[in-house]
Structure formats: C-alpha cells, structure tokens
Design an enzyme around this catalytic site. Structure first.
Site, PDB file in Angstrom:
ATOM      1  N   CYS A  68       1.033  -1.385   0.047  1.00 18.40           N
ATOM      2  CA  CYS A  68       0.100   0.087  -0.102  1.00 18.40           C
ATOM      3  C   CYS A  68       0.690   1.175  -0.024  1.00 18.40           C
ATOM      4  O   CYS A  68       1.147   1.667   1.086  1.00 18.40           O
ATOM      5  CB  CYS A  68      -0.943  -0.090   1.087  1.00 18.40           C
ATOM      6  SG  CYS A  68      -2.095   1.419   1.216  1.00 18.40           S
ATOM      7  N   CYS A  97      -0.439   4.298   2.038  1.00 27.92           N
ATOM      8  CA  CYS A  97      -0.358   3.971   3.703  1.00 27.92           C
ATOM      9  C   CYS A  97       1.075   4.077   4.162  1.00 27.92           C
ATOM     10  O   CYS A  97       1.377   4.788   4.977  1.00 27.92           O
ATOM     11  CB  CYS A  97      -0.623   2.479   3.978  1.00 27.92           C
ATOM     12  SG  CYS A  97      -2.435   1.736   3.277  1.00 27.92           S
ATOM     13  N   ASP A  98       2.205   3.751   3.112  1.00 32.12           N
ATOM     14  CA  ASP A  98       3.451   3.709   3.788  1.00 32.12           C
ATOM     15  C   ASP A  98       4.559   4.496   2.857  1.00 32.12           C
ATOM     16  O   ASP A  98       5.660   4.694   3.378  1.00 32.12           O
ATOM     17  CB  ASP A  98       3.928   2.325   3.602  1.00 32.12           C
ATOM     18  CG  ASP A  98       2.943   1.193   4.516  1.00 32.12           C
ATOM     19  OD1 ASP A  98       2.514   1.654   5.497  1.00 32.12           O
ATOM     20  OD2 ASP A  98       2.958   0.026   4.056  1.00 32.12           O
TER      21      ASP A  98
END
Length: 307
Positions: free
Chosen positions: A134, A137-138
């Site tokens: 992701c 997300c990261d």
C-alpha cells in the site's frame, strides 16, 4: 438452525465498523472473523492516516480496539471462515468452517481483498519492515530513500508516482518490456525524473538486516543475469484478489471478482450488503472501508425495519 438478524462475514475496518453499528442498534450481530481476523491492517505497523490518532496507531492495535468496541455492545465473534452461502431465499443460509449453519435475515459481506504476493520466502515476515502492498499507507516513511515497485499496470504507475513525493529514487521492476498501464499513467511515469524502469526483470530474493529490507536480487528474465540492488523499500503493485470464492455464483461480481454494489453497499440480492475492499478495488483505505461498513450496517437496520 439458529436464526440471526444480522450475520457479518469478515472483519477488518469494514466488518468491525458494521459490527459496532449493528450491535449498538441491538441487532446482536454474529461476526464470522474469516481467515485473516482484523484484515490486512493486522499485517501493517504504524497507521498514520486514520483520523483521530495524531501520532499514528499500530494496525493490529487499531483492529483490536475496534473489536473490543463491538464486543462491548454485545457483538458475537466466531474464529471461523464462511464456507458456503445460500441467498436464493430469505432467511438466508450461512455455513461456517466448523460445519455449523445459520439462518440470517440480513448478511453483510466484508471479506476484503488479499494482496497478490511474489511468493518469496521472507516477504510476509518483512511486511511493515520494508515490504508493503500500500503506497498511500506507507510511502511517507520513505522520505529521501530508495524504493523499488513491482508491477506494470495502472496501480504500479500510480504507486510509483505517489512515492516520488517522498523518495529520492523509485525503480519500477516489470517482467515485460512494455507496460499494461493506460497511456496517461505511462506518460506520467515516463516523464517523472525520479522514476527509472528495470525491464524484463523480476525480484527473486529479498535481503534484510535488523532494521528490515536492505536489498533485493533482480533477475533479467531474457538473459538470466542477476544483480544485487540496494533498496530501503519494496512495494508490491501486482493487484489484489477479492475474497469472494465462497460465494459460488450466489451474487453478482464484476470481471475481476469484486462484488458489484449500488446505492452504497447494496448488492443484487435484497438484504445482502457488501462493504470494504471486497467491493472497492479503487480506494482500498481503512477509512473508506470503515465508512462503507457504517453504510452497510445502517442499510441492514433499515431493511429489517421494512421487512
């Protein structure tokens, strides 16, 4: 068979939010947790983009707290998978992996979608320590670092472009010499000075140290030549597989296997609702999954009121 007003199949942010809302509505939901209780967030480390947590929160902690919140309102959880459903008539029939069958007046499906993996020995244990599925997300964690992205479709181009906001260099590793991404996405990646392509190549090994991922082995699939490459992060952008195999033609899916919904969480079967990544191949975020879980719960409650 035991009869329930609401059965929720799957957890994660969508299923747990649906459990909180239906439990608070005194519908006493039964939640079948599935093969990955808590969903993909249980495989992550720090989550910094879920509202309400100024300094971030660990994925497993967030999911554990959601479950406790649902349990507080008398949601019942069973550590089983759903193996079969019958949506041909109401009450619906739901069977779990212990062989127990239930009748349900409404069903909420929140089984998610599992990221596709390369199948390397240590990739899953390095999730959250340099391996990610992701980018949104990261990506933030790779400021001024070197990152490799695996894939050749729109997701890979979008992820690589997003990560360049933070990383100093992004390499896209693709098995072929042409991309399957749309032309606009290709052009955007080609024009980005931070992106470089490794064509006809595949990642065959991940190296790590105490801090996490530190390098990868990349093999040229035409020449067989292998090279060791330093990297701080390895992002998989090779797609997600929706967890809909148990449905067995009981509900309408799209060409990729995701559940088709309309009016929010409604499926083609009145009384059956879907939420989270199992019906969302675009956003795939914890907060959008939670929102759709809320929608499914409210729709289920109103369906019961009308029937």
């Amino acid at each position: 068979m035991e009869r329930r007003k609401v059965i929720i199949i799957g957890t994660g942010p969508a299923g747990l939010t649906a459990a909180i809302y239906t439990a608070r509505a005194d519908l006493k939901p039964l939640v079948l947790e599935g093969h990955e209780p808590g969903g993909q967030l249980t495989l992550t480390t720090e989550v910094e983009n879920f509202p309400g947590f100024e300094h971030g929160v660990m994925g497993p902690e967030l999911m554990a707290n959601m479950k406790k919140q649902a349990t507080r309102f008398s949601a019942e959880f069973k550590s089983v998978m759903c193996t079969e459903v019958d949506f041909s008539k109401r009450p619906f029939k739901v069977t779990d992996s212990s062989g127990t069958s239930y009748e349900a007046d409404t069903v909420i499906i929140s089984t998610g979608a599992s990221a596709k993996w390369l199948g390397l020995p240590n990739e899953k244990e390095l999730t959250g320590r340099g391996v990610s599925t992701c980018a949104t997300c990261d990506g933030f964690f790779y400021r001024d670092k070197i990152v490799h992205v695996v894939g050749g479709g729109d997701t890979a181009m979008e992820d690589a472009t997003f990560i360049t906001k933070f990383a100093k260099k992004v390499y896209i590793v693709h098995r072929k010499d042409t991309l399957r991404a749309s032309k606009p996405m290709q052009e955007r990646a080609f024009k980005n000075p931070k992106i470089e392509f490794l064509w006809d190549s595949a990642v065959t090994e991940i190296q790590s140290n105490a801090s996490g991922v530190c390098g990868i082995t990349v093999e040229n699939l035409k020449t067989g030549e292998k090279q060791q490459r330093e990297t701080d992060g390895l992002f998989y952008a090779i797609g997600h597989q929706p967890n809909t195999g148990f449905l067995k033609d009981q509900i309408t899916l799209d060409e990729h296997g995701f559940i088709k919904t309309h009016n929010g969480p409604e499926t083609n079967i009145p009384g059956v609702f879907a939420c989270g990544d199992v019906q969302d191949s675009y956003y795939r975020q914890a907060i959008t999954a939670a929102g759709s879980g809320c929608q499914a719960a409210i729709k289920a409650e109103r369906f019961l009121e009308g029937h």
